[in-house]
Design a protein around this motif. Structure first.
Motif, short mmCIF file in Angstrom:
data_model
loop_
_atom_site.label_atom_id
_atom_site.label_comp_id
_atom_site.label_asym_id
_atom_site.label_seq_id
_atom_site.Cartn_x
_atom_site.Cartn_y
_atom_site.Cartn_z
N GLU A 15 10.22 10.25 12.74
CA GLU A 15 11.54 10.55 12.19
C GLU A 15 11.41 10.96 10.72
N THR A 55 11.82 10.71 20.00
CA THR A 55 12.29 11.29 18.75
C THR A 55 12.49 12.78 18.94
N TYR A 102 19.84 18.21 12.89
CA TYR A 102 19.95 16.81 12.48
C TYR A 102 21.29 16.23 12.91
N THR A 155 16.08 13.76 14.38
CA THR A 155 15.86 12.84 13.26
C THR A 155 14.62 13.21 12.44
N LYS A 190 19.34 12.12 5.52
CA LYS A 190 19.40 10.70 5.84
C LYS A 190 20.57 10.01 5.14
#
Length: 308
Positions: free
Chosen positions: A11, A188, A202, A207, A229
């Motif tokens: 990630e 992932t 995203y 991720t 993030k």
């Protein structure tokens, strides 16, 4: 490393390192390969992918693929996850996968089948045969828009499958697949189309994302990752706008510029990246000027340096 733990480590940014070649012989320049890996590690890279497309996987012999993988594992020395590219026929991919395991890689990435005649059921058989015969976690490189995403659904029960590098730039399609995928843990989703598409993927469920730019300007790649993030949309789109011309230059000629833009950019700043092997050629004069304008705008351009 347990599969769930490894999936979590993906990630982030998957850095596709180069395979530098000498200008005169086009043999591999191992010292420059080490310098490339050292640079990535020094700048905080957590996942390195030898023998990816930016590493010119299809221009390497099978022995070279094995040796590049071995060298990168040695250079990384446990400081990052190493995801080695494998592919070609089923027996060849298995051979390369077993060699990667012996070399000490953490996982492998199976390139999209290059056979001119591929069916959905045939692709399932292809991937399943490789995955079940390699005792390593596996990431699929899913790139062919003519293949159905049902392939990914069919392969979901395989425990060794820990990630999908999705490089079909169809956001509704990707979103639907992520939402319908039966496994929610231990997998992932990685945007396989770099910084240009990373914000879109995203927010649809990826991720992590791949990057070639990280070989040149890692601060830009990591700034985008952290902004994604943190839901810092202003920064995300500022970085996106800053890096878009570079990624669009790489995408020219049906992505034919993908590798050579990276190599010529590095040659113009502070790194010996060498030339590409056939069928990739040097940049046109127009594209080289475009690249110089981008590097100059970033404050990276060295003057008086001969290009490859």
């Amino acid at each position: 490393m347990k599969h769930l733990e490894l999936a979590k480590k993906l990630e982030t940014i998957s850095a596709i390192n180069l395979t530098p070649f000498y200008k005169d012989t086009k043999e591999i320049d191992w010292n420059s390969l080490k310098a490339n890996i050292d640079f990535l590690i020094a700048n905080g890279t957590e996942v390195i992918v030898p023998c990816g497309n930016t590493g010119e996987f299809y221009a390497l012999t099978l022995d070279e693929v094995k040796e590049v993988t071995e060298k990168v594992v040695d250079y990384v020395d446990g400081k990052a996850v190493v995801m080695a590219g494998i592919g070609y026929s089923v027996p060849t991919a298995i051979e390369l996968g077993k060699a990667a395991k012996n070399a000490g890689t953490d996982c492998v990435m199976i390139h999209q089948p290059i056979h001119p005649y591929v069916t959905d059921s045939g692709a399932v058989s292809y991937f399943k045969e490789i995955i079940t015969n390699i005792d390593l976690p596996v990431v699929l490189y899913f790139k062919d828009p003519n293949l159905s995403d049902d392939i990914l659904i069919d392969l979901a029960p395989l425990e060794n499958l820990v990630g999908v590098k999705y490089a079909i730039n169809d956001l509704p399609r990707f979103t639907k697949t992520v939402r319908e995928y039966p496994r929610k843990d231990g997998i992932t989703w990685i945007c396989g189309s770099a910084e240009k598409w990373a914000p879109y993927f995203y927010h649809a469920g990826a991720t992590g994302f791949t990057s070639g730019l990280i070989n040149i300007a890692p601060e830009k790649s990591f700034l985008m990752l952290e902004a994604l993030k943190n839901d810092d949309h202003e920064t995300v789109w500022r970085v996106w706008e800053d890096t878009l011309p570079f990624e669009e230059l790489r995408a020219k000629n049906n992505n034919g510029n993908n590798v050579i833009v990276i190599k010529e950019a590095l040659e113009r700043i502070s790194f010996t990246a060498g030339v590409t092997r056939e069928p990739v050629d040097a940049l046109s004069a127009e594209d080289r000027q475009g690249l110089e304008n981008i590097l100059s705008g970033w404050g990276l351009l060295r003057t008086g340096v001969e290009t490859v």
